[in-house]
Every structure is written in structure tokens, then in C-alpha cells.
Design an enzyme around this catalytic site. Structure first.
Site, PDB file in Angstrom:
ATOM      1  N   GLU A 243      -6.577  -5.030   3.914  1.00  0.00           N
ATOM      2  CA  GLU A 243      -6.731  -6.234   3.222  1.00  0.00           C
ATOM      3  C   GLU A 243      -8.020  -6.401   2.297  1.00  0.00           C
ATOM      4  O   GLU A 243      -8.689  -7.319   1.975  1.00  0.00           O
ATOM      5  CB  GLU A 243      -6.746  -7.540   4.056  1.00  0.00           C
ATOM      6  CG  GLU A 243      -5.834  -7.614   5.335  1.00  0.00           C
ATOM      7  CD  GLU A 243      -4.384  -7.686   4.704  1.00  0.00           C
ATOM      8  OE1 GLU A 243      -4.046  -7.609   3.550  1.00  0.00           O
ATOM      9  OE2 GLU A 243      -3.455  -7.630   5.587  1.00  0.00           O
TER      10      GLU A 243
ATOM     11  N   ARG B  34      -6.140 -12.312   3.937  1.00  0.00           N
ATOM     12  CA  ARG B  34      -7.618 -12.198   4.097  1.00  0.00           C
ATOM     13  C   ARG B  34      -8.309 -13.296   4.678  1.00  0.00           C
ATOM     14  O   ARG B  34      -9.482 -13.377   5.416  1.00  0.00           O
ATOM     15  CB  ARG B  34      -8.396 -11.941   2.713  1.00  0.00           C
ATOM     16  CG  ARG B  34      -7.820 -10.616   2.091  1.00  0.00           C
ATOM     17  CD  ARG B  34      -8.134 -10.497   0.622  1.00  0.00           C
ATOM     18  NE  ARG B  34      -7.869  -9.116   0.394  1.00  0.00           N
ATOM     19  CZ  ARG B  34      -7.929  -8.757  -0.955  1.00  0.00           C
ATOM     20  NH1 ARG B  34      -7.655  -9.886  -1.860  1.00  0.00           N
ATOM     21  NH2 ARG B  34      -7.446  -7.495  -1.483  1.00  0.00           N
TER      22      ARG B  34
ATOM     23  N   THR C 287       0.627  -1.317   0.007  1.00  0.00           N
ATOM     24  CA  THR C 287       0.047   0.065   0.081  1.00  0.00           C
ATOM     25  C   THR C 287       0.920   1.248   0.010  1.00  0.00           C
ATOM     26  O   THR C 287       1.969   1.319   0.965  1.00  0.00           O
ATOM     27  CB  THR C 287      -0.954  -0.050   1.262  1.00  0.00           C
ATOM     28  OG1 THR C 287      -1.809  -1.033   1.064  1.00  0.00           O
ATOM     29  CG2 THR C 287      -1.789   1.062   1.336  1.00  0.00           C
TER      30      THR C 287
ATOM     31  N   THR D 274       1.784  -2.462   8.881  1.00  0.00           N
ATOM     32  CA  THR D 274       2.121  -3.045  10.135  1.00  0.00           C
ATOM     33  C   THR D 274       3.497  -3.582  10.300  1.00  0.00           C
ATOM     34  O   THR D 274       4.013  -4.443   9.312  1.00  0.00           O
ATOM     35  CB  THR D 274       1.042  -4.274  10.099  1.00  0.00           C
ATOM     36  OG1 THR D 274      -0.474  -3.511  10.042  1.00  0.00           O
ATOM     37  CG2 THR D 274       0.894  -4.965  11.665  1.00  0.00           C
TER      38      THR D 274
END
Length: 397
Positions: free
Chosen positions: A376, A256, A145, A177
Site C-alpha cells: 500500500e 492505507r 501490482t 492478497t
């Protein structure tokens, strides 16, 4: 969280109505119990304080979680346990019942960073990184991202260009993260040969990670921005097995899947809390649980929780059979996170003013799930994935 003998304060545990335990093997129940015990001992006594202060002892927790084998537990070899998809899902459920930030740490480590190395890395990459990452001695992050490109990773601006035999990377990644505590970052960048993945060790000149502060959600989690300023890497830093967006998207499907179970863990912790509270709280000289409106809320939430758990288990069995599709994972993520968030919000109403304090886990789960709804793949993107599957027409191009 599922076994009713571990929780008191209500007549019938929600999972009992759906006979969830009978659908699990002895090994799966043992793994669930082991992860729960770690969470009860190492996480629950401290999680409210960590959330309140916005700090997480990520390195210490990684070693603790590595010692019980949950990091990369669904991968084979290189120090990983090689367990089934349902076992991994149940671990995610227990971890997120403690806190979404804890499950995020494990998901990013095992299903994104480790999975990328395991699936797309060279044999040297696997031998160097996977054993210490499985043990929690090294931490990884996943840089896909960007500040302007989340749902549309194809627009990424991070680039990697050849300079002699080396690669030189420039760009930035956002909402990462584990970023500032990682020993290695899996960074995806645009090259003349399409999108490729690179292993960027911490301390590489030009590579920095800055923590994002003032978060209201996922406060017990390390969230960072990665900056790459003429980061020079050797040729063998590239993951040889991934070319194009199918590489990072394959990793995202792994993460996911864990969320499908994890979100139900957060919902179940909220529902257990609300059941216990409603049974002991008196309103107009009667237990709150005795009122019809409260029982309607509890019954409706239990139905959605049960359906979500059964969906998660079904997808887990499909994954173990090698028959799961990305669209099915999208359906699970969309449904279970959406319903978990609704359960958390409804449980908050049962707790009244007590529900907004960190004395109870409900508001913490609720605000965390606001992030889980987005990362996600946002709920909108997963809705459009299902829309394309149903109509054959892509609405996001």
C-alpha cells in the site's frame, strides 16, 4: 486492545496514559470489544500454527468476520454496516493485534475489492457482489501490482482490448492478497481509453491464480500471482465509474487508512507482551522490568504508541468529516508503520531468546510489519508524497 481492564501483568496500561478511551463513543468501544472477542476466540488460539504452516482457512474466517459485520463495514447499503471511519479503524487495530494477515484479508476485501465495486461499479455490480461479500460468502481480491510495476502503477503492462462487444485481457498481477481464494478479482488494465477496472469472476477461462510460497512474512495470509491469458469478458464487466489511475489510487487510500490503525494494533500487542514478560521474568534476582534500561525502552515505546494512536484517531475524525487528504493518510501510514516496526523490534530485545519463538507474538508481528512497511505504498514513496506536499516538487517523476 486499548481497554486496560482486558490485560493484566503491568501497573498502568499504555493507552491509559493518553486517555484514549475518553476520545471514543460508546458505539466505537462496543465495536472494538466485539472484534477483540472474535479475535480472542477464533484467531489467537490458532494463529501461531497458521503462521508456522503458512496456511490460513480464509473462507471460514471470511464467514466468521462477515457474521460480525466487519467486511466493508465503512460502506453504506448493500448489506454493509455503514459505520464511521474510527469504528473501522478500531476494527483494523484489533484485527492486526491478532495478525497482520488477518487485517490484510479484511482490508483487501472491504477497502479494495468491495470499495472499488461500491465506488465505481454499476448498480448491477453492487447488487450482485456486495451483499455476499459483506456476509463473507464471497471473497474478492484487487489486481493492481504487477511483477515489474509496484510503486509505479502507471507502467502496468496488463491490457484490455475490445473484440466486438467483449473485452479481452492479457497480463499478470503479483503479490495479490486473497488471490487464489477469491470469487472475483478487481483487475486494472490499460485500454485505449486509459486505465480501467474489470470484474473477473473465478473460473473464467484463461484466468488463473497461483499461490506464492516460501514467504517469511505474512505467512498467515493468502498471497498469489494472477495470470490473464486471453481472458474474455462481457462489456458490462468493466467498472463504469473509474477511468485512469485515480480509480485504483482512490481504493488504495481507503486501505492505507486502515493500516494507520492496524499497525498500532500490532505494536500494542507487542508492547503488552513485553510489559507482561518484563514484569514476571527475573534477571539477577530482580524483575527485568525494574532495570533502568528496560524502563527506558518501555517508556519510549509507549510514547510512540500513544502518539500513533492519537494520530490515527485524528485522521479518523478528519475522514468522518470528509476533510482528510491523501497526503495526511500518507503521513499516518509512514509514521505508524515505521514506529510499529521499531516497537516490535525493541520488544523482541526485551524478550531475549524467547522473543524469536512463536510462543510469543512479537517476532511474528515484526516480520509481518516488514511487509506492511512495503505494501500500500512503500515508506520511500510516502516520504516522497510528503516531500512533494512540502516543496511542490515531485521527486518521483
Amino acid at each position: 486492545m486499548l481497554d486496560p481492564k482486558y490485560r493484566k501483568g503491568f501497573a498502568v496500561h499504555p493507552s491509559t496514559l493518553f486517555a484514549i478511551d475518553g476520545l471514543l463513543t460508546d458505539e466505537e468501544r462496543d465495536i472494538r470489544k466485539a472484534v477483540r472477542q472474535v479475535c480472542d476466540k477464533e484467531i489467537r488460539p490458532h494463529i501461531a500454527e497458521w503462521f508456522d504452516t503458512g496456511e490460513l482457512p480464509a473462507r471460514e474466517l471470511a464467514r466468521t468476520l462477515g457474521s460480525v459485520g466487519v467486511l466493508g463495514m465503512h460502506l453504506d447499503g448493500y448489506g454493509c454496516a455503514g459505520l464511521g471511519a474510527v469504528s473501522y479503524g478500531l476494527a483494523c487495530l484489533e484485527l492486526e493485534a491478532a495478525d497482520s494477515g488477518l487485517r490484510s484479508l479484511v482490508s483487501v476485501q472491504g477497502s479494495l475489492a468491495m470499495y472499488a465495486i461500491w465506488k465505481y461499479g454499476s448498480e448491477e455490480h453492487k447488487r450482485e457482489w456486495l451483499p455476499p461479500m459483506a456476509a463473507g460468502e464471497r471473497i474478492g481480491c484487487f489486481g493492481l501490482t504487477e511483477p515489474d510495476f509496484g510503486s509505479d502503477p502507471g507502467g502496468m503492462r496488463t491490457t484490455a482490448r475490445r473484440d466486438g462487444s467483449d473485452w479481452v485481457l492479457n497480463g499478470a498481477k503479483m503479490w495479490i492478497t486473497n488471490g487464489s481464494v477469491s470469487d472475483v478479482a478487481v483487475v486494472w488494465a490499460r485500454t485505449d481509453d486509459g486505465v480501467r477496472g474489470f470484474l473477473v469472476p473465478a473460473g473464467t477461462p484463461g484466468f488463473t491464480a497461483h499461490d506464492l510460497k516460501r514467504k517469511v512474512s505474512l505467512r498467515a495470509s493468502v498471497t498469489s500471482e494472477l495470470v490473464l491469458d486471453d481472458v474474455r469478458l462481457p462489456a458490462d464487466a468493466m467498472l463504469p465509474g473509474a477511468r485512469g489511475l485515480s480509480g485504483p489510487l482512490g481504493c488504495l487510500n481507503e486501505a492505507r487508512y486502515g493500516i494507520v490503525f492496524g499497525a498500532m494494533g500490532a505494536a500494542l500487542d507487542c508492547l503488552e507482551t513485553a510489559l507482561d514478560y518484563a514484569g514476571s521474568r527475573e534477571v539477577f534476582a530482580r524483575p527485568l522490568a525494574s532495570y533502568q534500561l528496560t524502563q527506558e525502552k518501555l517508556a519510549d515505546m509507549t510514547l510512540e504508541l500513544g502518539k500513533g494512536l492519537l494520530l490515527a484517531l485524528h485522521l479518523g475524525r478528519l475522514k468522518e468529516a470528509g476533510a482528510i487528504t491523501p497526503e495526511q493518510i500518507s503521513a499516518g501510514k509512514l509514521n505508524n508503520v515505521r514506529e510499529a516496526l521499531d516497537i516490535a523490534r525493541t520488544c523482541r530485545t526485551i524478550l531475549g531468546a524467547s522473543g524469536i519463538t512463536l510462543e510469543y507474538p512479537v517476532i511474528r508481528h515484526a516480520v509481518n510489519l516488514e511487509s506492511v512497511l512495503t505494501y500500500e505504498g512503500t515508506s520511500e514513496i510516502h516520504t516522497l508524497v510528503l516531500g512533494k506536499a512540502l516543496t511542490g516538487l515531485p521527486a518521483f517523476h
